[in-house]
Design an enzyme around this catalytic site. Structure first.
Site, PDB file in Angstrom:
ATOM      1  N   ASN A   7       0.392  -1.039   0.189  1.00 44.78           N
ATOM      2  CA  ASN A   7       0.422   0.172   0.081  1.00 44.78           C
ATOM      3  C   ASN A   7       1.257   1.266   0.115  1.00 44.78           C
ATOM      4  O   ASN A   7       1.203   1.762   1.256  1.00 44.78           O
ATOM      5  CB  ASN A   7      -1.091  -0.012   1.400  1.00 44.78           C
ATOM      6  CG  ASN A   7      -2.090   0.690   1.330  1.00 44.78           C
ATOM      7  OD1 ASN A   7      -1.570   2.426   0.290  1.00 44.78           O
ATOM      8  ND2 ASN A   7      -2.323   1.373   2.100  1.00 44.78           N
ATOM      9  N   ARG A  95      -2.738  -2.463  -2.886  1.00 41.91           N
ATOM     10  CA  ARG A  95      -3.537  -0.947  -3.299  1.00 41.91           C
ATOM     11  C   ARG A  95      -3.541   0.359  -4.360  1.00 41.91           C
ATOM     12  O   ARG A  95      -2.682   0.571  -4.092  1.00 41.91           O
ATOM     13  CB  ARG A  95      -4.008  -1.068  -1.951  1.00 41.91           C
ATOM     14  CG  ARG A  95      -5.051   0.252  -1.529  1.00 41.91           C
ATOM     15  CD  ARG A  95      -5.075   0.838  -0.213  1.00 41.91           C
ATOM     16  NE  ARG A  95      -6.836   1.738   0.166  1.00 41.91           N
ATOM     17  CZ  ARG A  95      -6.351   2.671   0.680  1.00 41.91           C
ATOM     18  NH1 ARG A  95      -5.433   3.347   1.129  1.00 41.91           N
ATOM     19  NH2 ARG A  95      -7.696   3.565   0.701  1.00 41.91           N
ATOM     20  N   HIS A 184     -12.340   2.411   0.080  1.00 43.26           N
ATOM     21  CA  HIS A 184     -12.931   2.294   1.432  1.00 43.26           C
ATOM     22  C   HIS A 184     -13.794   0.677   0.070  1.00 43.26           C
ATOM     23  O   HIS A 184     -14.225  -0.730   1.733  1.00 43.26           O
ATOM     24  CB  HIS A 184     -13.335   2.711   2.408  1.00 43.26           C
ATOM     25  CG  HIS A 184     -13.568   3.442   3.313  1.00 43.26           C
ATOM     26  ND1 HIS A 184     -13.496   4.513   3.418  1.00 43.26           N
ATOM     27  CD2 HIS A 184     -11.499   3.386   3.754  1.00 43.26           C
ATOM     28  CE1 HIS A 184     -13.535   5.577   4.161  1.00 43.26           C
ATOM     29  NE2 HIS A 184     -11.433   5.138   4.054  1.00 43.26           N
ATOM     30  N   ARG A 245     -11.890  16.222   6.885  1.00 43.83           N
ATOM     31  CA  ARG A 245     -12.292  16.506   5.231  1.00 43.83           C
ATOM     32  C   ARG A 245     -14.371  16.781   5.974  1.00 43.83           C
ATOM     33  O   ARG A 245     -14.733  15.754   6.565  1.00 43.83           O
ATOM     34  CB  ARG A 245     -12.727  15.439   4.320  1.00 43.83           C
ATOM     35  CG  ARG A 245     -11.510  14.703   4.114  1.00 43.83           C
ATOM     36  CD  ARG A 245     -11.093  13.826   3.310  1.00 43.83           C
ATOM     37  NE  ARG A 245      -9.657  12.930   3.286  1.00 43.83           N
ATOM     38  CZ  ARG A 245      -9.989  11.373   3.459  1.00 43.83           C
ATOM     39  NH1 ARG A 245     -11.259  10.747   2.458  1.00 43.83           N
ATOM     40  NH2 ARG A 245      -9.470  10.911   3.279  1.00 43.83           N
ATOM     41  N   ARG A 289     -10.126  11.365  19.604  1.00 38.99           N
ATOM     42  CA  ARG A 289      -9.691  10.787  20.800  1.00 38.99           C
ATOM     43  C   ARG A 289      -9.224  11.978  21.175  1.00 38.99           C
ATOM     44  O   ARG A 289      -9.549  12.340  22.703  1.00 38.99           O
ATOM     45  CB  ARG A 289      -8.783   9.684  21.016  1.00 38.99           C
ATOM     46  CG  ARG A 289      -8.661   8.327  21.451  1.00 38.99           C
ATOM     47  CD  ARG A 289      -7.652   7.183  21.287  1.00 38.99           C
ATOM     48  NE  ARG A 289      -7.213   8.033  19.565  1.00 38.99           N
ATOM     49  CZ  ARG A 289      -6.122   7.217  19.470  1.00 38.99           C
ATOM     50  NH1 ARG A 289      -5.482   5.882  19.831  1.00 38.99           N
ATOM     51  NH2 ARG A 289      -5.583   7.339  18.259  1.00 38.99           N
ATOM     52  N   ILE A 336     -13.026   4.163  14.649  1.00 38.32           N
ATOM     53  CA  ILE A 336     -12.934   5.170  14.825  1.00 38.32           C
ATOM     54  C   ILE A 336     -14.931   3.510  16.041  1.00 38.32           C
ATOM     55  O   ILE A 336     -14.821   3.479  16.471  1.00 38.32           O
ATOM     56  CB  ILE A 336     -14.069   6.328  15.000  1.00 38.32           C
ATOM     57  CG1 ILE A 336     -13.026   7.613  15.176  1.00 38.32           C
ATOM     58  CG2 ILE A 336     -15.725   6.535  15.771  1.00 38.32           C
ATOM     59  CD1 ILE A 336     -13.637   8.450  14.062  1.00 38.32           C
ATOM     60  N   GLY A 337     -15.094   3.750  14.767  1.00 37.90           N
ATOM     61  CA  GLY A 337     -15.990   2.299  14.445  1.00 37.90           C
ATOM     62  C   GLY A 337     -15.877   0.832  15.975  1.00 37.90           C
ATOM     63  O   GLY A 337     -16.310   1.306  15.755  1.00 37.90           O
ATOM     64  N   GLU A 338     -14.505   0.619  15.818  1.00 36.82           N
ATOM     65  CA  GLU A 338     -13.996  -0.790  16.288  1.00 36.82           C
ATOM     66  C   GLU A 338     -13.738  -0.082  17.515  1.00 36.82           C
ATOM     67  O   GLU A 338     -13.976  -1.001  18.402  1.00 36.82           O
ATOM     68  CB  GLU A 338     -13.116  -0.934  15.995  1.00 36.82           C
ATOM     69  CG  GLU A 338     -12.636  -1.458  14.673  1.00 36.82           C
ATOM     70  CD  GLU A 338     -11.820  -2.107  14.045  1.00 36.82           C
ATOM     71  OE1 GLU A 338     -10.258  -2.538  14.345  1.00 36.82           O
ATOM     72  OE2 GLU A 338     -11.665  -1.531  12.099  1.00 36.82           O
ATOM     73  N   ASN A 339     -13.490   1.139  18.150  1.00 39.06           N
ATOM     74  CA  ASN A 339     -13.397   1.610  19.332  1.00 39.06           C
ATOM     75  C   ASN A 339     -14.533   2.348  20.022  1.00 39.06           C
ATOM     76  O   ASN A 339     -13.976   2.887  21.337  1.00 39.06           O
ATOM     77  CB  ASN A 339     -12.032   1.885  19.563  1.00 39.06           C
ATOM     78  CG  ASN A 339     -11.139   1.143  18.738  1.00 39.06           C
ATOM     79  OD1 ASN A 339     -10.323   0.422  19.079  1.00 39.06           O
ATOM     80  ND2 ASN A 339     -10.187   1.718  17.403  1.00 39.06           N
ATOM     81  N   GLU A 388      -8.212  -5.329   5.749  1.00 38.59           N
ATOM     82  CA  GLU A 388      -8.159  -4.859   4.181  1.00 38.59           C
ATOM     83  C   GLU A 388      -6.913  -5.170   3.877  1.00 38.59           C
ATOM     84  O   GLU A 388      -6.958  -5.812   2.524  1.00 38.59           O
ATOM     85  CB  GLU A 388      -8.297  -3.323   3.681  1.00 38.59           C
ATOM     86  CG  GLU A 388      -9.385  -2.277   3.808  1.00 38.59           C
ATOM     87  CD  GLU A 388      -9.030  -0.918   4.408  1.00 38.59           C
ATOM     88  OE1 GLU A 388      -8.813  -0.534   5.148  1.00 38.59           O
ATOM     89  OE2 GLU A 388      -9.433  -0.145   3.090  1.00 38.59           O
TER      90      GLU A 388
END
Ligand code: AMP
Length: 408
Positions: A7, A95, A184, A245, A289, A336-339, A388
């Site tokens: 990547n 990637r 994504h 963004r 965070r 963020i989604g995981e934590n 990924e």
């Protein structure tokens, strides 16, 4: 089969080497940063090293080709390496961010494929050129190893015209291919498939919204295993509010500001992509965070930033439920989604009217892969860590095996 996943960013190269024959084990991984500077930073670990050991050192990598050379040198290091004296990689998976309208699947890299990746430089100026450099670097250093391009846009090529055409004069789509592409894709595909497996359900009968929430963030409507809509657009700027963004806003803001602040196109690009989102609203940071920390000490703008970030995600989930004619699963992934227990709760609470009920204890659980909704919740809400690189490795293996079969 040993597959190396690459990547490349403009000044970085991340890699991961998988043994696909041994339960997709990671044999080695690392990153070279600050490529192009006098000294670049190389971080590396391999399965032949102690569990928490990592090699961190300065190396010379004036370009991506030198960086790949440094990686191969490390892979044959007598102590930390994986191979004895010869690199025995069977395939390299790259990637590639933008595949335009040409690629709905991963592709074995040929001259023609490289041309299309180049054609997309104009619409992905930050991403495709370094991805391309990574391909050329691997071709130079590993000339006889098959290379595969795995596109971030490919998974979303199943969207219908009503989802991907903008309300612009149609000739502009015909002339410049201006449309929604979505990004994504590798992550949305991976977590939707893994999520279905985890829930022991048939993905072909599911209506899923996947929320990839990291520094970049996007949502996708995955109906019967296929992406029917997604929040990012021609570029990764559209949709959710992100670290730096804007996400969605009235396009007239752009012309208004260009006139008022005498900004040119590059300055505008920079404002929308680098100075907005959580960072721009909070005035603190793009890192959630840090924004949360500031909000907890009473910083109002930091609190707004979190509220706006979550509200946008909630709206997208609701709109995708409408687009799919129903919803049975919401999947969270990304840093963020995981934590973030707080973000997941805040996004889902307003959706109680759809029959979503979050279980606070499950939401807080330390398990990585987990259900966070109650047993009685009409819609299952789950967390699935994205992977990924593994998805790229699996696709690379598939493409190479298929092409070997073709010539057999
Ligand atoms: P990614 O781009 O996927 O690496 O995600 C980066 C984002 O994840 C940053 O905004 C981090 O602040 C956020 N993040 C990582 N860990 C946590 C955590 N424990 N709680 C809240 N946000 C987190």
């Amino acid at each position: 089969m040993k597959v190396m996943v690459i990547n490349c960013g403009s000044s970085s190269l991340k890699f991961k080497l998988f043994d696909m024959e041994k339960s997709n084990t990671v044999l080695a991984e690392g990153v070279i940063e600050e490529i192009g500077k006098e000294k670049s930073k190389f971080k590396y670990k391999s399965k032949n090293m102690k569990k928490d050991e990592e090699i961190v050192k300065d190396v010379e990598a004036k370009d991506h080709t030198r960086a790949v050379e440094q990686v191969t040198k490390m892979l044959i290091d007598p102590k930390a390496g994986i191979f004895k004296d010869k690199i025995e990689v069977d395939a390299v998976g790259h990637r590639v961010v933008h595949g335009g309208e040409k690629f709905s699947k991963s592709a074995l890299i040929t001259k023609g494929v490289k041309e299309v990746i180049k054609d997309c430089f104009e619409i992905a100026p930050l991403h495709n050129p370094p991805n391309y450099s990574g391909i050329e670097a691997c071709e130079a250093i590993l000339p006889n190893v098959p290379q595969v391009a795995v596109f971030d846009t490919a998974f979303h090529q199943t969207m219908s015209k009503q989802a991907y055409i903008y309300g612009l004069p149609y000739e502009l789509y015909e002339r410049y291919h201006i449309r929604k592409y979505g990004f994504h894709g590798t992550s949305h595909e991976y977590v939707s498939q893994r999520g279905a497996e985890f829930l022991k359900k048939d993905i072909k009968k599911m209506k899923i919204v996947t929320c990839h929430l990291g520094n970049g963030a996007s949502a996708a409507a995955v109906k019967n295993g296929i992406s029917i809509d997604t929040s990012m657009g021609l570029t990764p700027l559209e949709g959710l509010v992100m670290g730096t963004r804007t996400g969605d806003m009235d396009p007239a803001v752009v012309t208004f500001l260009m006139r008022k602040e005498h900004m040119n196109a590059d300055e505008m690009d920079n404002l929308l992509n680098k100075k907005s989102g959580l960072k721009g609203i909070s005035g603190i940071s793009n890192d959630l965070r840090e924004v949360m920390q500031a909000a907890s000490t009473g910083n109002n703008r930091a609190q707004f930033a979190i509220d706006i970030f979550c509200y946008r995600i909630t709206k997208y989930i609701g709109s995708y439920a409408a687009a799919m004619g129903g919803l049975d699963t919401v999947i969270f992934t990304g840093g963020i989604g995981e934590n973030s227990v707080e973000v997941r709760a805040k996004v889902l609470e307003p959706l109680a009217f759809l029959g979503i009920k979050v279980d606070p204890a499950r939401n807080k659980s330390k398990e990585k892969e987990k259900v966070i909704s109650t047993a009685g919740s009409k819609i299952k809400c789950i967390v699935v860590p994205t992977n990924e690189e593994l998805m790229i490795a699996m696709k690379t293996k598939y493409v190479v095996s298929e092409s070997n079969n073709m010539y057999r």
